[in-house]
Design an enzyme around this catalytic site. Structure first.
Site, PDB file in Angstrom:
ATOM      1  N   ASP A  45      -7.018   0.738  -7.486  1.00  0.00           N
ATOM      2  CA  ASP A  45      -5.823   0.082  -7.085  1.00  0.00           C
ATOM      3  C   ASP A  45      -5.419  -1.005  -8.227  1.00  0.00           C
ATOM      4  O   ASP A  45      -6.610  -1.441  -8.787  1.00  0.00           O
ATOM      5  CB  ASP A  45      -6.036  -0.582  -5.627  1.00  0.00           C
ATOM      6  CG  ASP A  45      -4.546  -1.057  -5.219  1.00  0.00           C
ATOM      7  OD1 ASP A  45      -3.427  -0.083  -5.209  1.00  0.00           O
ATOM      8  OD2 ASP A  45      -4.298  -2.250  -4.796  1.00  0.00           O
ATOM      9  N   TYR A  58       5.137  -0.172 -15.634  1.00  0.00           N
ATOM     10  CA  TYR A  58       4.743  -1.432 -16.553  1.00  0.00           C
ATOM     11  C   TYR A  58       4.273  -1.196 -17.555  1.00  0.00           C
ATOM     12  O   TYR A  58       4.324  -2.284 -18.433  1.00  0.00           O
ATOM     13  CB  TYR A  58       3.705  -2.280 -15.288  1.00  0.00           C
ATOM     14  CG  TYR A  58       4.382  -2.630 -14.062  1.00  0.00           C
ATOM     15  CD1 TYR A  58       5.573  -3.417 -13.845  1.00  0.00           C
ATOM     16  CD2 TYR A  58       3.839  -2.047 -12.808  1.00  0.00           C
ATOM     17  CE1 TYR A  58       6.074  -3.629 -12.470  1.00  0.00           C
ATOM     18  CE2 TYR A  58       4.329  -2.288 -11.363  1.00  0.00           C
ATOM     19  CZ  TYR A  58       5.530  -3.004 -11.434  1.00  0.00           C
ATOM     20  OH  TYR A  58       6.353  -3.325 -10.405  1.00  0.00           O
TER      21      TYR A  58
END
Length: 209
Positions: free
Chosen positions: A71, A161
């Protein structure tokens, strides 16, 4: 027979990267598709580490296999670490956002923030868990840079991103499409996190943990 290791991600880009970084470890890598798991776990953790462990435990129990999950997300200094754990649900909190939505929203939030205040990082946690739920190890890595003034002309699907993060040392976006293989090896934060876990994976494959 080699140990089977489940790579618990639905992101094809992440899966391909992790498989590439684990080529030299004597384990058989399998995906969620390979083992027929379509369930999704709700990411209720307050931190990347909590979510990584939560996902690894969930899929290890479902599959009966040692499981590697991760994560992570984008943390922007000027926004006090946002979006952080909300990185994939930043725009609409009730669903995963598209890459395009996240890229556009980031630039909307960064309007008016001067060049010297645009520091940011991509950070991730990897969690390795046994089928019984025991956490063998976690590892953390990050890559720092600045939020660019405009997005990269190309970006790898599933990594929005990276099309935003500019690495001043090499004057390039953090995008494998524009970085050389050598730069990818040097800067890739997922590779560094995987490398940290390799000794524990080797122990797991030999039955010593």
């Amino acid at each position: 027979m080699p140990l089977k290791l489940l790579i618990a991600t639905t992101n094809p880009g992440k899966l391909a990267e992790i498989k590439r970084f684990l080529f030299d470890v004597p384990v058989e890598l399998v995906s969620l598709n390979d083992v027929g798991i379509t369930d999704h776990v709700e990411e209720t953790g307050a931190t990347f580490e909590e979510n990584a462990v939560l996902k690894a435990k969930f899929y290890a129990e479902k599959s009966g296999l040692p499981t590697l999950a991760d994560d992570g997300g984008f943390e922007i200094d000027a926004l006090h670490g946002e979006p952080g754990v909300k990185s994939h649900r930043w725009v609409y909190g009730d669903r995963e956002n598209t890459d395009e939505e996240l890229i556009a929203y980031t630039f909307q939030k960064m309007q008016g923030i001067p060049p010297g205040k645009r520091g940011a990082q991509l950070r991730l946690i990897l969690a390795l868990v046994k089928p019984n739920g025991e956490v063998v190890a976690t590892s953390e890595e990050k890559i720092r840079g600045i939020v660019a003034s405009e997005p990269s002309k190309t970006h790898q699907p599933g990594f929005p991103y990276r099309a935003i993060l500019w690495i001043p040392e090499i004057n390039k976006y953090y995008d494998q499409n524009v970085m050389t293989p050598q730069e990818n090896n040097l800067y890739n934060h997922r590779k560094k996190a995987v490398d940290k876990l390799k000794p524990r994976l080797l122990q797991l494959s030999s039955g010593s943990v």
